[in-house]
Each structure stands twice: as structure tokens, then as C-alpha cells.
Scaffold this motif. Structure first.
Motif, PDB file in Angstrom:
ATOM      1  N   VAL A 101       0.836  -1.202   0.000  1.00  0.00           N
ATOM      2  CA  VAL A 101       0.000   0.000   0.000  1.00  0.00           C
ATOM      3  C   VAL A 101       0.871   1.252   0.000  1.00  0.00           C
ATOM      4  O   VAL A 101       0.609   2.213  -0.733  1.00  0.00           O
ATOM      5  CB  VAL A 101      -0.952  -0.008   1.218  1.00  0.00           C
ATOM      6  CG1 VAL A 101      -1.616   1.361   1.408  1.00  0.00           C
ATOM      7  CG2 VAL A 101      -2.011  -1.089   1.063  1.00  0.00           C
ATOM      8  N   ASP A 102       1.927   1.245   0.805  1.00  0.00           N
ATOM      9  CA  ASP A 102       2.814   2.405   0.867  1.00  0.00           C
ATOM     10  C   ASP A 102       3.491   2.645  -0.481  1.00  0.00           C
ATOM     11  O   ASP A 102       3.671   3.800  -0.902  1.00  0.00           O
ATOM     12  CB  ASP A 102       3.859   2.194   1.955  1.00  0.00           C
ATOM     13  CG  ASP A 102       4.644   3.462   2.269  1.00  0.00           C
ATOM     14  OD1 ASP A 102       4.050   4.560   2.204  1.00  0.00           O
ATOM     15  OD2 ASP A 102       5.845   3.357   2.573  1.00  0.00           O
ATOM     16  N   LEU A 103       3.862   1.580  -1.155  1.00  0.00           N
ATOM     17  CA  LEU A 103       4.450   1.718  -2.487  1.00  0.00           C
ATOM     18  C   LEU A 103       3.463   2.387  -3.433  1.00  0.00           C
ATOM     19  O   LEU A 103       3.831   3.281  -4.205  1.00  0.00           O
ATOM     20  CB  LEU A 103       4.867   0.349  -3.026  1.00  0.00           C
ATOM     21  CG  LEU A 103       5.420   0.327  -4.452  1.00  0.00           C
ATOM     22  CD1 LEU A 103       6.698   1.148  -4.543  1.00  0.00           C
ATOM     23  CD2 LEU A 103       5.676  -1.110  -4.909  1.00  0.00           C
ATOM     24  N   ALA A 104       2.212   1.956  -3.386  1.00  0.00           N
ATOM     25  CA  ALA A 104       1.192   2.553  -4.249  1.00  0.00           C
ATOM     26  C   ALA A 104       1.065   4.047  -3.986  1.00  0.00           C
ATOM     27  O   ALA A 104       0.971   4.853  -4.919  1.00  0.00           O
ATOM     28  CB  ALA A 104      -0.145   1.846  -4.027  1.00  0.00           C
ATOM     29  N   VAL A 105       1.078   4.433  -2.712  1.00  0.00           N
ATOM     30  CA  VAL A 105       0.962   5.851  -2.366  1.00  0.00           C
ATOM     31  C   VAL A 105       2.177   6.614  -2.862  1.00  0.00           C
ATOM     32  O   VAL A 105       2.060   7.695  -3.460  1.00  0.00           O
ATOM     33  CB  VAL A 105       0.803   6.014  -0.838  1.00  0.00           C
ATOM     34  CG1 VAL A 105       0.945   7.477  -0.433  1.00  0.00           C
ATOM     35  CG2 VAL A 105      -0.545   5.459  -0.382  1.00  0.00           C
ATOM     36  N   LYS A 106       3.366   6.063  -2.668  1.00  0.00           N
ATOM     37  CA  LYS A 106       4.582   6.764  -3.057  1.00  0.00           C
ATOM     38  C   LYS A 106       4.782   6.774  -4.575  1.00  0.00           C
ATOM     39  O   LYS A 106       5.516   7.623  -5.094  1.00  0.00           O
ATOM     40  CB  LYS A 106       5.790   6.145  -2.354  1.00  0.00           C
ATOM     41  CG  LYS A 106       5.808   6.485  -0.869  1.00  0.00           C
ATOM     42  CD  LYS A 106       6.897   5.795  -0.096  1.00  0.00           C
ATOM     43  CE  LYS A 106       6.894   6.293   1.358  1.00  0.00           C
ATOM     44  NZ  LYS A 106       7.816   5.526   2.219  1.00  0.00           N
ATOM     45  N   MET A 107       4.122   5.873  -5.271  1.00  0.00           N
ATOM     46  CA  MET A 107       4.156   5.918  -6.732  1.00  0.00           C
ATOM     47  C   MET A 107       3.234   6.999  -7.272  1.00  0.00           C
ATOM     48  O   MET A 107       3.302   7.342  -8.459  1.00  0.00           O
ATOM     49  CB  MET A 107       3.778   4.557  -7.306  1.00  0.00           C
ATOM     50  CG  MET A 107       4.827   3.482  -7.071  1.00  0.00           C
ATOM     51  SD  MET A 107       4.370   1.852  -7.731  1.00  0.00           S
ATOM     52  CE  MET A 107       4.587   2.126  -9.497  1.00  0.00           C
ATOM     53  N   GLY A 108       2.368   7.528  -6.413  1.00  0.00           N
ATOM     54  CA  GLY A 108       1.538   8.660  -6.817  1.00  0.00           C
ATOM     55  C   GLY A 108       0.061   8.384  -6.909  1.00  0.00           C
ATOM     56  O   GLY A 108      -0.697   9.237  -7.396  1.00  0.00           O
ATOM     57  N   ALA A 109      -0.403   7.240  -6.438  1.00  0.00           N
ATOM     58  CA  ALA A 109      -1.821   6.906  -6.544  1.00  0.00           C
ATOM     59  C   ALA A 109      -2.676   7.919  -5.791  1.00  0.00           C
ATOM     60  O   ALA A 109      -2.336   8.348  -4.694  1.00  0.00           O
ATOM     61  CB  ALA A 109      -2.076   5.504  -5.999  1.00  0.00           C
ATOM     62  N   VAL A 110      -3.792   8.289  -6.399  1.00  0.00           N
ATOM     63  CA  VAL A 110      -4.772   9.129  -5.718  1.00  0.00           C
ATOM     64  C   VAL A 110      -5.974   8.298  -5.288  1.00  0.00           C
ATOM     65  O   VAL A 110      -6.817   8.754  -4.521  1.00  0.00           O
ATOM     66  CB  VAL A 110      -5.250  10.285  -6.620  1.00  0.00           C
ATOM     67  CG1 VAL A 110      -4.098  11.242  -6.896  1.00  0.00           C
ATOM     68  CG2 VAL A 110      -5.828   9.762  -7.932  1.00  0.00           C
ATOM     69  N   ARG A 111      -6.042   7.071  -5.803  1.00  0.00           N
ATOM     70  CA  ARG A 111      -7.159   6.180  -5.500  1.00  0.00           C
ATOM     71  C   ARG A 111      -6.606   4.762  -5.446  1.00  0.00           C
ATOM     72  O   ARG A 111      -5.952   4.302  -6.393  1.00  0.00           O
ATOM     73  CB  ARG A 111      -8.231   6.312  -6.594  1.00  0.00           C
ATOM     74  CG  ARG A 111      -9.432   5.388  -6.448  1.00  0.00           C
ATOM     75  CD  ARG A 111     -10.375   5.572  -7.625  1.00  0.00           C
ATOM     76  NE  ARG A 111     -11.394   4.537  -7.662  1.00  0.00           N
ATOM     77  CZ  ARG A 111     -12.660   4.709  -7.324  1.00  0.00           C
ATOM     78  NH1 ARG A 111     -13.065   5.906  -6.945  1.00  0.00           N
ATOM     79  NH2 ARG A 111     -13.533   3.712  -7.387  1.00  0.00           N
ATOM     80  N   ILE A 112      -6.843   4.072  -4.340  1.00  0.00           N
ATOM     81  CA  ILE A 112      -6.349   2.711  -4.156  1.00  0.00           C
ATOM     82  C   ILE A 112      -7.515   1.812  -3.769  1.00  0.00           C
ATOM     83  O   ILE A 112      -8.263   2.115  -2.832  1.00  0.00           O
ATOM     84  CB  ILE A 112      -5.268   2.654  -3.058  1.00  0.00           C
ATOM     85  CG1 ILE A 112      -4.026   3.432  -3.497  1.00  0.00           C
ATOM     86  CG2 ILE A 112      -4.901   1.210  -2.716  1.00  0.00           C
ATOM     87  CD1 ILE A 112      -2.973   3.572  -2.399  1.00  0.00           C
ATOM     88  N   THR A 113      -7.680   0.718  -4.499  1.00  0.00           N
ATOM     89  CA  THR A 113      -8.679  -0.286  -4.139  1.00  0.00           C
ATOM     90  C   THR A 113      -7.968  -1.532  -3.655  1.00  0.00           C
ATOM     91  O   THR A 113      -7.036  -2.023  -4.300  1.00  0.00           O
ATOM     92  CB  THR A 113      -9.590  -0.633  -5.330  1.00  0.00           C
ATOM     93  OG1 THR A 113     -10.323   0.537  -5.724  1.00  0.00           O
ATOM     94  CG2 THR A 113     -10.599  -1.719  -4.940  1.00  0.00           C
ATOM     95  N   LEU A 114      -8.404  -2.040  -2.514  1.00  0.00           N
ATOM     96  CA  LEU A 114      -7.799  -3.210  -1.881  1.00  0.00           C
ATOM     97  C   LEU A 114      -8.578  -4.469  -2.249  1.00  0.00           C
ATOM     98  O   LEU A 114      -9.813  -4.485  -2.185  1.00  0.00           O
ATOM     99  CB  LEU A 114      -7.796  -3.037  -0.364  1.00  0.00           C
ATOM    100  CG  LEU A 114      -7.081  -1.796   0.168  1.00  0.00           C
ATOM    101  CD1 LEU A 114      -7.401  -1.588   1.647  1.00  0.00           C
ATOM    102  CD2 LEU A 114      -5.578  -1.926  -0.037  1.00  0.00           C
ATOM    103  N   PHE A 115      -7.847  -5.497  -2.612  1.00  0.00           N
ATOM    104  CA  PHE A 115      -8.436  -6.805  -2.905  1.00  0.00           C
ATOM    105  C   PHE A 115      -7.807  -7.849  -1.979  1.00  0.00           C
ATOM    106  O   PHE A 115      -6.584  -7.856  -1.783  1.00  0.00           O
ATOM    107  CB  PHE A 115      -8.188  -7.201  -4.362  1.00  0.00           C
ATOM    108  CG  PHE A 115      -8.885  -6.330  -5.362  1.00  0.00           C
ATOM    109  CD1 PHE A 115     -10.110  -6.692  -5.896  1.00  0.00           C
ATOM    110  CD2 PHE A 115      -8.308  -5.136  -5.766  1.00  0.00           C
ATOM    111  CE1 PHE A 115     -10.752  -5.876  -6.806  1.00  0.00           C
ATOM    112  CE2 PHE A 115      -8.945  -4.312  -6.679  1.00  0.00           C
ATOM    113  CZ  PHE A 115     -10.172  -4.683  -7.205  1.00  0.00           C
TER     114      PHE A 115
END
Length: 429
Positions: free
Chosen positions: A330-344
Motif C-alpha cells: 500500500v505504501d508503495l502505491a501511495v509513493k508511486m503517486g496513486a490518488v485512489r487505491i482499491t484493496l483486494f
């Protein structure tokens, strides 16, 4: 109601009228039995509430664990009022917050004993634990009420248990451990040959990212994920190591894989068809797994003391870790620049009486039959889990709270309810 309740209730109604109104509505059934020894206490649903031999001595032992120089203290659970009384003997204590963990239980003990002495203290604040978003320190949590916490206060219960168990859970990550030191040494050659994970940061600005765990609910999304993966414009797929194999077996190719666990082997993370899939790892990973991986590799660290020397000698960017590989993913997704993250598959529980998707019961940890704890799912119902899953959930919820600029979504109601997320209507009706 008893005479004691009327006297206690008058104090609560005068000082905390809103809490009093809620207290009257508490009607949860509790089975109570009087236990006698040199002293007496209650057995509540088979759990002994306090000592039955010397309640006052027990309260003094509990109080001794709290610092003497703090002007504010927190007690989670009311017990029979012994610990608040003992703490109020401290002349330097300015405020004592007493957090109710089970409303029906507190209502019951108000009928059995006189609590006016500590309830009337101007230094006492009484509240339901679940009214606040997190725990406060310094605190003492009454052990029996960590087991007896009701549904409303369950989130706070989970965070208390996680905090109490923190040092115990970290015992296997001793920086001086010869096993850990050897693993770091074995991985150093690989780490130095690979790129820094920071090269991935900011590469997906304003893009949606799917973070895919291995929980049981992942199974219900394979068909939809496969269809989305084939679209020209789509979210980025980041998966944890144990989700890689079931995803590939269902025709889904992730864009990135994250692995941090020293116990992950080539059985869990096979390298076949990995040629153009980047792997993000930390140097506790098995070097055989890393060397076998055919795609590009990116090394990273966490803030753990085990990486302190490496961070100084061979700097790499850090990812957030809190016990589960879902955290750095999740932290990687945020630091890559995601503004929207869906968890599966981020279930933190055993819905459908399963532990994981794509793995047999017990392959990746304790079997379902060993689950002794519960969390609330997306419908507000209890679902079985294990203690460490509840801690991982707490860490993720705190992370989400610290990143309000990102919208977090959950793809299923069947797993644990994750505070700070909404349900993605594309997957959840």
C-alpha cells in the motif's frame, strides 16, 4: 434497578447526560456469577473480572505499571472501580479518563456496587472507548475487558491488544539475532546489484492502483480482474508475494510484486513467467528467491532497527511495514503517486471459513480451526480471525488516516471492515 444503580446513575446523568442516555439503552445479555475467595468478584460470560482474593492489591499492581509523573492517564475498562480509585490517590494526577469497553457490563456493575466516590471526582472523565478514533497513552487496559469488549468498542479493543503485544510480536526481529544478521549478509550482494525502490516513486501520479492481497475474498474477483487487466486504460496491479501464484493461475499478470517475509520460498513465489514483472523486496527475503526472479528487482528498507546499519552504509528508500506485506504494498502505491487505491483480498479475517485464496488451509499460517478471535466485517457482523491479523488491520487503518489525500476503497464486505475506506461500487453492491 437497584439502590446502587440509582445513586450511580444520578452522578452520571448530572456529569455526562449524553452518556447516561446511551447507558440506559444498553441491553446486551451477560451471564454473571459471583465468585468468592478471600475477596469476591464476578465471572462474566465465564471470564473472571478481577481478583477474587485481593482486588485492591491487584489494582495497586496494575497502577504501578503507569508512570507517576504524567498528569493524564487512561484506563480502558471499568472493572469494579478498583483501579480508578487507586489512581485517584495520586495527588499529581490531573485527569483520569475511564473508557467503557462494554456498555452492558458497566451498566450491570453500576447495579451491584457504589461507584459514586470515583464517578464524582472532578478529575474523572467517563466515555465510551469507541467514541474516539484511536487509543491514548499512558494507559492500562483491564485484561478481562479486552476479552469482553462489545461490538461498538471492538476497534479500540483491537488497538489496545496490538499495543500491549507489540514488544512480544517484535521479539523475532532482534537486530542482534545471528539468523537475521546472516540473512542480511547473504542478501547484500543482490541488494547492491539492484535498483533503489525510490526509482518507482512518482511514476504513477494521479493513477488508480489496485493493491492485491491473498485473503479469501480475492477468489470472487478473478474474472473481473482478468477483464480489467486486458483493457488499454486500467489501474496498475500491485500484488503481494503469496497472491502472485493464484493470480497467474487465473490468467492475471500483476504489474509489480512486493515481498518482505524471510519465510517466502520459491514455492510461494515461483519465478516462471516473471521476466518483465518488477519485484520490490527487503533484504530479509530469501536470496534464492531473489536470484531466481527474472524481472527487474528493487531493494528497499523499513524503519526497523534491523536495517539500521544497512541504511547507513548502503542507503535505499524506505517503505512502511507493520507486520504484513500488505503494508509496504500500500505504501508503495501511495509513493508511486496513486490518488485512489482499491484493496483486494485485504480481509484480515477468515470469511467463508477460509484463510487465503489459492492456498490450502494452514499453508500460510494457522488453520481456520485455530481462530479464536473476531473482527467486524463490512456488514457489521463478527467474522473469525487471528490475533496478528487484527494487529495488521490496526496498522493499515492508522496508515490510511495519515494519508487523507488518497481515497482508499475496499472490494468486499466479507472481510474485516477497514476504517477509512469506502466500498468500491464497481465490486461491492
Amino acid at each position: 434497578m437497584s439502590e446502587w444503580f440509582e445513586g450511580n446513575a444520578q452522578v452520571i446523568q448530572r456529569r455526562w447526560p449524553a452518556l447516561y442516555a446511551r447507558l440506559l439503552m444498553q441491553d446486551g445479555a451477560v451471564q454473571v456469577e459471583l465468585l468468592k475467595g478471600r475477596d469476591s468478584t464476578l465471572s462474566v460470560d465465564g471470564i473472571q473480572l478481577t481478583s477474587r482474593h485481593d482486588r485492591l492489591r491487584e489494582a495497586h499492581v496494575q497502577a504501578a505499571s503507569l508512570p507517576l509523573d504524567k498528569p493524564q492517564l487512561h484506563v480502558y475498562g471499568t472493572g469494579l472501580g478498583d483501579l480508578p480509585r487507586v489512581l485517584l490517590e495520586r495527588p499529581g494526577l490531573g485527569k483520569l479518563y475511564v473508557h467503557i469497553l462494554n456498555g452492558a457490563l458497566f451498566k450491570l456493575v453500576l447495579q451491584l456496587l457504589d461507584h459514586r466516590d470515583w464517578l464524582e471526582s472532578a478529575r474523572v472523565e467517563l466515555l465510551f472507548a469507541g467514541d474516539l478514533p484511536d487509543i491514548y497513552t499512558p494507559f492500562f487496559a483491564l485484561p478481562a475487558e479486552l476479552l469482553l469488549a462489545d461490538d461498538f468498542n471492538a476497534k479500540i479493543r483491537d488497538r489496545l491488544v496490538s499495543e500491549v503485544n507489540l514488544s512480544f510480536n517484535n521479539r523475532e526481529f532482534d537486530p542482534q539475532s545471528s539468523v537475521i544478521q546472516q540473512r542480511l549478509k547473504d542478501c547484500l550482494e543482490v541488494l547492491l546489484a539492484d535498483d533503489d525502490v525510490s526509482q518507482l516513486f512518482g511514476t504513477c501520479a494521479d493513477r488508480e492502483i489496485y493493491v492485491i492481497g491473498t485473503g479469501p475474498t480475492l477468489e470472487g474477483h478473478f474474472q473481473r480482474l482478468a477483464a480489467i487487466r486486458g483493457q488499454a486504460e486500467r489501474p496498475l496491479f500491485i500484488c503481494v508475494d503469496t497472491a502472485y501464484r493464484p493470480l497467474r493461475e487465473n490468467g492475471i499478470k500483476p504489474d509489480l510484486v512486493v515481498s518482505i517475509d524471510q519465510r517466502i520460498s520459491v514455492l510461494h513465489l515461483p519465478s516462471e513467467e516473471s521476466d518483465d514483472i518488477p519485484l520490490v523486496y527487503m533484504p530479509l527475503s530469501d536470496p534464492q528467491v531473489l536470484r531466481a526472479w527474472r524481472g527487474k528487482r528493487y531493494g528497499s528498507y523499513s524503519a526497523s532497527p534491523i536495517y539500521a546499519q544497512l541504511r547507513q552504509q548502503h542507503p535505499r528508500a524506505q517503505l512502511h511495514v507493520g507486520g504484513s506485506v500488505i503494508h509496504p504494498a500500500v505504501d508503495l502505491a501511495v509513493k508511486m503517486g496513486a490518488v485512489r487505491i482499491t484493496l483486494f483480498g485485504a480481509d484480515f479475517a477468515f470469511p467463508m471459513n477460509k484463510t487465503h485464496t489459492g492456498w490450502n488451509d494452514g499453508d500460510l499460517g494457522p488453520a481456520v480451526s485455530q481462530a479464536r478471535y473476531w473482527v467486524l466485517d463490512g456488514w457489521g457482523e463478527r467474522v473469525r480471525t487471528q490475533l496478528n491479523f487484527r494487529s495488521y488491520l490496526c496498522v493499515l487503518e492508522r496508515y490510511i488516516a495519515r494519508h487523507p489525500q488518497v481515497s482508499f476503497f475496499n472490494s468486499s464486505r466479507a472481510g474485516a471492515m477497514i476504517a477509512g475506506t469506502q466500498f468500491n461500487t464497481e465490486f461491492v453492491q
